[in-house]
Design a protein around this motif. Structure first.
Motif, PDB file in Angstrom:
ATOM      1  N   LYS A  57     -18.914  13.611 -23.975  1.00 16.29           N
ATOM      2  CA  LYS A  57     -20.247  13.991 -23.504  1.00 16.29           C
ATOM      3  C   LYS A  57     -21.058  12.767 -23.097  1.00 16.29           C
ATOM      4  CE  LYS A  57     -24.459  16.508 -24.718  1.00 16.29           C
ATOM      5  NZ  LYS A  57     -25.306  15.447 -24.149  1.00 16.29           N
ATOM      6  N   ASP A  58     -20.993  11.707 -23.913  1.00 19.90           N
ATOM      7  CA  ASP A  58     -21.714  10.474 -23.580  1.00 19.90           C
ATOM      8  C   ASP A  58     -21.185   9.875 -22.281  1.00 19.90           C
ATOM      9  OD1 ASP A  58     -23.223  10.737 -25.863  1.00 19.90           O
ATOM     10  OD2 ASP A  58     -21.933   9.427 -27.071  1.00 19.90           O
ATOM     11  N   LYS A  59     -19.867   9.938 -22.115  1.00 17.43           N
ATOM     12  CA  LYS A  59     -19.262   9.406 -20.892  1.00 17.43           C
ATOM     13  C   LYS A  59     -19.700  10.220 -19.672  1.00 17.43           C
ATOM     14  CE  LYS A  59     -15.108   7.892 -21.228  1.00 17.43           C
ATOM     15  NZ  LYS A  59     -13.618   7.778 -21.328  1.00 17.43           N
ATOM     16  N   LYS A  60     -19.724  11.543 -19.838  1.00 16.48           N
ATOM     17  CA  LYS A  60     -20.164  12.418 -18.748  1.00 16.48           C
ATOM     18  C   LYS A  60     -21.614  12.123 -18.377  1.00 16.48           C
ATOM     19  CE  LYS A  60     -21.080  17.261 -17.652  1.00 16.48           C
ATOM     20  NZ  LYS A  60     -21.039  18.662 -18.145  1.00 16.48           N
ATOM     21  N   ASP A  61     -22.478  11.975 -19.391  1.00 15.06           N
ATOM     22  CA  ASP A  61     -23.894  11.680 -19.141  1.00 15.06           C
ATOM     23  C   ASP A  61     -24.052  10.357 -18.396  1.00 15.06           C
ATOM     24  OD1 ASP A  61     -24.605  14.004 -20.418  1.00 15.06           O
ATOM     25  OD2 ASP A  61     -25.067  13.038 -22.334  1.00 15.06           O
ATOM     26  N   ALA A  62     -23.241   9.363 -18.768  1.00 12.92           N
ATOM     27  CA  ALA A  62     -23.318   8.054 -18.114  1.00 12.92           C
ATOM     28  C   ALA A  62     -22.875   8.155 -16.656  1.00 12.92           C
ATOM     29  CB  ALA A  62     -22.461   7.040 -18.863  1.00 12.92           C
ATOM     30  N   LEU A  63     -21.819   8.930 -16.398  1.00 16.36           N
ATOM     31  CA  LEU A  63     -21.335   9.098 -15.025  1.00 16.36           C
ATOM     32  C   LEU A  63     -22.373   9.801 -14.169  1.00 16.36           C
ATOM     33  CD1 LEU A  63     -17.635  10.145 -15.752  1.00 16.36           C
ATOM     34  CD2 LEU A  63     -18.390   7.994 -14.728  1.00 16.36           C
ATOM     35  N   VAL A  64     -22.982  10.850 -14.715  1.00 14.11           N
ATOM     36  CA  VAL A  64     -24.027  11.571 -13.976  1.00 14.11           C
ATOM     37  C   VAL A  64     -25.212  10.657 -13.723  1.00 14.11           C
ATOM     38  CG1 VAL A  64     -25.690  13.460 -14.107  1.00 14.11           C
ATOM     39  CG2 VAL A  64     -23.337  13.833 -14.846  1.00 14.11           C
ATOM     40  N   ARG A  65     -25.588   9.877 -14.726  1.00 14.19           N
ATOM     41  CA  ARG A  65     -26.727   8.969 -14.602  1.00 14.19           C
ATOM     42  C   ARG A  65     -26.508   7.935 -13.497  1.00 14.19           C
ATOM     43  NH1 ARG A  65     -27.207   8.324 -19.640  1.00 14.19           N
ATOM     44  NH2 ARG A  65     -25.773   6.585 -19.908  1.00 14.19           N
ATOM     45  N   ASN A  91     -27.132   0.939 -24.571  1.00 10.67           N
ATOM     46  CA  ASN A  91     -27.326   2.363 -24.848  1.00 10.67           C
ATOM     47  C   ASN A  91     -26.214   2.919 -25.735  1.00 10.67           C
ATOM     48  OD1 ASN A  91     -28.480   5.053 -24.449  1.00 10.67           O
ATOM     49  ND2 ASN A  91     -26.717   5.431 -23.137  1.00 10.67           N
ATOM     50  N   SER A  92     -24.999   2.416 -25.542  1.00 14.05           N
ATOM     51  CA  SER A  92     -23.868   2.892 -26.342  1.00 14.05           C
ATOM     52  C   SER A  92     -23.961   2.442 -27.791  1.00 14.05           C
ATOM     53  CB  SER A  92     -22.549   2.400 -25.733  1.00 14.05           C
ATOM     54  OG  SER A  92     -22.418   0.993 -25.871  1.00 14.05           O
ATOM     55  N   MET A  93     -24.757   1.392 -28.057  1.00 19.05           N
ATOM     56  CA  MET A  93     -24.857   0.847 -29.410  1.00 19.05           C
ATOM     57  C   MET A  93     -26.139   1.238 -30.130  1.00 19.05           C
ATOM     58  SD  MET A  93     -23.243  -2.986 -28.947  1.00 19.05           S
ATOM     59  CE  MET A  93     -24.604  -3.556 -27.917  1.00 19.05           C
ATOM     60  N   ARG A  94     -27.138   1.733 -29.378  1.00 20.24           N
ATOM     61  CA  ARG A  94     -28.434   2.069 -29.980  1.00 20.24           C
ATOM     62  C   ARG A  94     -28.736   3.542 -29.784  1.00 20.24           C
ATOM     63  NH1 ARG A  94     -32.130  -2.699 -30.317  1.00 20.24           N
ATOM     64  NH2 ARG A  94     -33.695  -1.105 -30.732  1.00 20.24           N
ATOM     65  N   GLU A  95     -29.038   4.216 -30.882  1.00 22.89           N
ATOM     66  CA  GLU A  95     -29.377   5.627 -30.794  1.00 22.89           C
ATOM     67  C   GLU A  95     -30.776   5.846 -30.235  1.00 22.89           C
ATOM     68  OE1 GLU A  95     -28.820   7.573 -34.500  1.00 22.89           O
ATOM     69  OE2 GLU A  95     -26.637   7.236 -34.540  1.00 22.89           O
ATOM     70  N   ASP A  96     -31.648   4.839 -30.383  1.00 21.63           N
ATOM     71  CA  ASP A  96     -33.035   4.985 -29.935  1.00 21.63           C
ATOM     72  C   ASP A  96     -33.245   4.453 -28.516  1.00 21.63           C
ATOM     73  OD1 ASP A  96     -32.577   2.344 -30.647  1.00 21.63           O
ATOM     74  OD2 ASP A  96     -34.640   2.009 -31.340  1.00 21.63           O
ATOM     75  N   PHE A  97     -32.155   4.151 -27.810  1.00 14.58           N
ATOM     76  CA  PHE A  97     -32.287   3.590 -26.459  1.00 14.58           C
ATOM     77  C   PHE A  97     -32.815   4.660 -25.504  1.00 14.58           C
ATOM     78  CE2 PHE A  97     -31.029   1.961 -22.341  1.00 14.58           C
ATOM     79  CZ  PHE A  97     -31.185   0.592 -22.479  1.00 14.58           C
ATOM     80  N   ASP A  98     -33.783   4.272 -24.700  1.00  7.87           N
ATOM     81  CA  ASP A  98     -34.373   5.185 -23.719  1.00  7.87           C
ATOM     82  C   ASP A  98     -33.506   5.176 -22.459  1.00  7.87           C
ATOM     83  OD1 ASP A  98     -35.899   6.761 -22.107  1.00  7.87           O
ATOM     84  OD2 ASP A  98     -37.597   5.381 -21.956  1.00  7.87           O
ATOM     85  N   THR A  99     -32.701   6.208 -22.260  1.00 10.90           N
ATOM     86  CA  THR A  99     -31.777   6.229 -21.129  1.00 10.90           C
ATOM     87  C   THR A  99     -32.494   6.314 -19.783  1.00 10.90           C
ATOM     88  OG1 THR A  99     -31.552   8.631 -21.378  1.00 10.90           O
ATOM     89  CG2 THR A  99     -29.891   7.250 -22.447  1.00 10.90           C
ATOM     90  N   THR A 100     -33.736   6.816 -19.795  1.00  8.84           N
ATOM     91  CA  THR A 100     -34.474   6.897 -18.519  1.00  8.84           C
ATOM     92  C   THR A 100     -34.791   5.505 -17.973  1.00  8.84           C
ATOM     93  OG1 THR A 100     -36.616   7.031 -19.648  1.00  8.84           O
ATOM     94  CG2 THR A 100     -35.499   9.105 -19.155  1.00  8.84           C
TER      95      THR A 100
END
Length: 276
Positions: A57-65, A91-100
């Motif tokens: 799921k994280d990989k999919k989100d990164a590809l879409v992003r 982002n892969s190492m921090r849960e609080d990272f703002d992906t936006t």
């Protein structure tokens, strides 16, 4: 950039950056009006995405992003790729990272990097290379086109190569500081504003509409509709069409292909009817 900056990057990540550099040559091999070089950008970042994201799921989100709109001067593109890669790692190492913040920073850099790249590579280096090659060509030297390609591409490729490492190094160095100081939210907001300004500027330049409708009396024009529209709001029709497309795309989930076909058909109709 000194070699020390490259040596500061772990060996494994240096290999990933070199893969990104080589993949970046495909940046505009597949272009669409809606995404431009998005597919090439995402393809270039895939070594990092596959490395840092193990959850599907994280990989999919990164590809879409990373399939969001991307367009800048080619030699400057890898700097943004390197910076984006460092943010994806964080982002892969921090849960609080703002992906936006990833797309916000990427969008805000496209315009400035394109301005710098176009000025240097298209406005200066290309002209100098062409001048040298033309001078050689006039004397009948068959090496003229080869000299042009070398003079233009050597600095271009060098900037692309080192820009990949520079963007990654700067990202890795300063993102942690931004988070620890609490400035990341300010950076994200500022980057979003710059990105919106760039999109607004592109809209005003790329979406145009000028009606030819006029009311005439005695052979003289008494009402020019385009002039009247400009008095209300310059570019009101292009802006309205852009916002309508955005609304249909975001809110109504209309396919981008349907929107493109609709705009083409609309353009043909208003042209055939003599409206514009």
């Amino acid at each position: 950039m000194s070699n020390n900056l490259i040596k500061d990057i772990p060996v494994g990540e240096r290999k990933l950056l070199r893969k990104t550099f080589w993949r970046s040559f495909t940046l505009y091999s597949s272009v669409s009006p809606a995404k431009q070089g998005a597919s090439g950008f995402c393809y270039s970042l895939m070594p990092f995405i596959n490395k840092f994201y193990k959850d599907p799921k994280d990989k999919k989100d990164a590809l879409v992003r990373n399939m969001s709109y991307f367009n800048t001067t080619i030699p400057m593109s890898t700097f943004i790729m390197g910076l984006t890669a460092s943010m994806e790692k964080e982002n892969s190492m921090r849960e609080d990272f703002d992906t936006t913040s990833i797309n916000a920073v990427k969008s805000s850099l496209m315009g400035p990097m394109a301005g710098i790249g176009d000025s240097i590579f298209w406005g200066v280096i290309r002209v100098i290379a062409a001048g040298v090659a033309v001078s050689m060509g006039r004397t009948g030297n068959v090496l003229a086109p080869i000299v042009f390609l070398f003079l233009f591409n050597i600095p271009s490729i060098a900037v692309k190569y080192y820009g990949t490492f520079l963007g990654y190094s700067l990202g890795a160095k300063y993102i942690e500081k931004l988070y620890s100081s609490g400035l990341i939210n300010i950076l994200t907001k500022a980057a979003s504003i710059v990105g919106l300004i760039m999109v607004g500027g592109m809209t005003s330049q790329m979406v145009t509409f000028k009606t030819t409708i006029q009311l005439k009396m005695g052979g003289a024009s008494v009402l020019n509709f385009q002039g009247m529209l400009d008095q209300i709001f310059i570019g009101i029709i292009p802006l309205g069409i852009t916002l309508l497309c955005f609304y249909l795309l975001q809110k109504k989930k209309v396919s981008i292909n349907i929107l493109l076909i609709g705009v083409i058909v609309l353009g043909i109709l208003i042209s055939a009817l003599g409206i514009a």
